[in-house]
Design an enzyme around this catalytic site. Structure first.
Site, PDB file in Angstrom:
ATOM      1  N   ARG A  99     -64.387  46.617  10.690  1.00 45.21           N
ATOM      2  CA  ARG A  99     -63.384  45.946   9.860  1.00 45.21           C
ATOM      3  C   ARG A  99     -62.681  46.930   8.934  1.00 45.21           C
ATOM      4  O   ARG A  99     -63.289  47.854   8.413  1.00 45.21           O
ATOM      5  CB  ARG A  99     -64.055  44.835   9.042  1.00 45.21           C
ATOM      6  N   ARG A 106     -54.852  51.231   8.944  1.00 44.39           N
ATOM      7  CA  ARG A 106     -55.303  50.763  10.256  1.00 44.39           C
ATOM      8  C   ARG A 106     -55.623  51.943  11.172  1.00 44.39           C
ATOM      9  O   ARG A 106     -56.516  51.882  12.007  1.00 44.39           O
ATOM     10  CB  ARG A 106     -54.230  49.877  10.895  1.00 44.39           C
ATOM     11  N   ASN A 138     -57.831  46.108  15.137  1.00 47.75           N
ATOM     12  CA  ASN A 138     -56.931  47.146  14.627  1.00 47.75           C
ATOM     13  C   ASN A 138     -57.520  48.551  14.744  1.00 47.75           C
ATOM     14  O   ASN A 138     -58.738  48.694  14.725  1.00 47.75           O
ATOM     15  CB  ASN A 138     -56.603  46.850  13.156  1.00 47.75           C
ATOM     16  N   ARG A 169     -44.711  36.358   9.535  1.00 45.63           N
ATOM     17  CA  ARG A 169     -44.727  36.575   8.081  1.00 45.63           C
ATOM     18  C   ARG A 169     -43.302  36.795   7.567  1.00 45.63           C
ATOM     19  O   ARG A 169     -42.916  36.261   6.528  1.00 45.63           O
ATOM     20  CB  ARG A 169     -45.587  37.803   7.740  1.00 45.63           C
ATOM     21  N   HIS A 193     -47.670  47.604  14.705  1.00 50.91           N
ATOM     22  CA  HIS A 193     -48.199  46.559  13.827  1.00 50.91           C
ATOM     23  C   HIS A 193     -48.817  47.296  12.654  1.00 50.91           C
ATOM     24  O   HIS A 193     -49.902  47.841  12.744  1.00 50.91           O
ATOM     25  CB  HIS A 193     -49.271  45.742  14.552  1.00 50.91           C
TER      26      HIS A 193
END
Length: 332
Positions: A99, A106, A138, A169, A193
């Site tokens: 995570r 990222r 990611n 978004r 991204h």
């Protein structure tokens, strides 16, 4: 005779055939479970399989979902550490991985997650050789490349969730600025991204009315309304949510279910998702970036050729160079 035999008379012995619309989610963390519940609420699968390495958590999540079966229309929910539970999946969604920590980029996550993918992907391929792979972990663009390389799948069947959420978004924030529902606000974010994503200002419109044509300063430094801030907020939004609650889950889960719906129902909707862009916009390396893709049951069938400004193309190429710089160092 048993109660079942007293109650029910069998008319036809069913062959034990496998599910026809099976979806697997690999990783039952916050993102994986948000994907799972969002998919269940949309009735997209006749079987949902969950896989993870943490067996207690995995079984707990499975039971918790099974106990809600009355309120769902997915007759079979299974889980296991062993990838045999994923057999015959049509769609496999990869959310597993290390995570992102607060403030961590990222791209910093890469090698940690490559090592995890070296275990996951061959197992998925072994049991569902005809599936479509949807990568969510990611940094998604690099890991989609990694999944493509390891799987040996054709590029149209390896997809990254990419900028589907970034664009959502953007449309949400645009709607807030204009006082209009985001469904009626159109705008595309493409490329990486993450921090170097590219807003295509020339395509931003409401009811076909180009905002850039109305207001040529849109998205530039000369813009008195600071529309550039909207894109900055898109880039910062994940960091903000992570800072506040520790991780992101709901929006990405809904975004993934949106993609799953397009795939499972063969809708052929156009989504900004991560695909192999070699040969487009002057990009010469094997990199995956988000561009508008026609998506359906067999994965990505077509790519929409956007009319980009030279500086937008330049930003895409710069992203591609950055990603390739990282990819060529990766240890497979």
């Amino acid at each position: 005779m048993s109660v079942k035999e007293l109650l029910i008379q069998n008319v036809h012995k069913e062959e034990h055939s496998h599910a026809h619309n099976k979806i697997t989610v690999v990783g039952v963390g916050a993102v994986g479970m948000a994907c799972a519940i969002s998919i269940l609420m949309k009735d997209l699968a006749d079987e949902l399989a969950l896989v993870d390495v943490i067996e207690d958590k995995l079984r707990g999540e499975m039971l918790d979902l099974q106990h809600g079966s009355l309120f769902l229309r997915t007759p079979k929910i299974v889980s296991g550490k062993d990838y045999s539970v994923t057999a015959h999946s049509k769609l496999v969604i990869i959310t597993a991985g290390a995570r992102q920590q607060e403030g961590e980029s990222r791209l910093n996550l890469v090698q940690r997650n490559v090592n995890i993918f070296k275990f996951i992907i061959p197992n998925v391929v072994k049991h569902s050789p005809d599936c479509t792979l949807l990568v969510v972990s990611n940094p998604v663009d690099i890991l989609t490349y990694v999944a493509w390389k390891i799987s040996g799948f054709p590029k149209h069947r390896v997809i990254g969730s990419g900028c589907n959420l970034d664009s959502a978004r953007f449309r949400y924030l645009m709607g807030g600025k204009l006082g209009i529902h985001s469904l009626s606000c159109h705008g595309w974010i493409i490329g990486e991204h993450g921090d170097s994503s590219v807003p295509v200002w020339s395509g931003v419109n409401v009811a076909g009315v180009s905002l850039k044509a109305l207001y040529p300063d849109l998205g530039t430094d000369a813009d008195k309304e600071h529309w550039k801030e909207v894109h900055k907020q898109v880039v910062d939004s994940a960091y903000e949510v992570i800072k506040l609650k520790g991780y992101t889950s709901w929006a990405i889960g809904l975004s993934v279910a949106d993609l799953a719906e397009t795939i499972m129902r063969n809708l052929r909707r156009v989504h900004p998702i991560s695909t192999m862009v070699k040969g487009m916009y002057g990009i010469h390396d094997d990199v995956f970036l988000s561009v508008p893709c026609v998506l359906g049951y067999s994965g990505i069938t077509d790519v929409v050729k956007m009319t980009l400004k030279s500086e937008e193309e330049e930003k895409l190429r710069k992203s591609a160079d950055t990603l390739w710089g990282i990819q060529k160092e990766l240890q497979f």
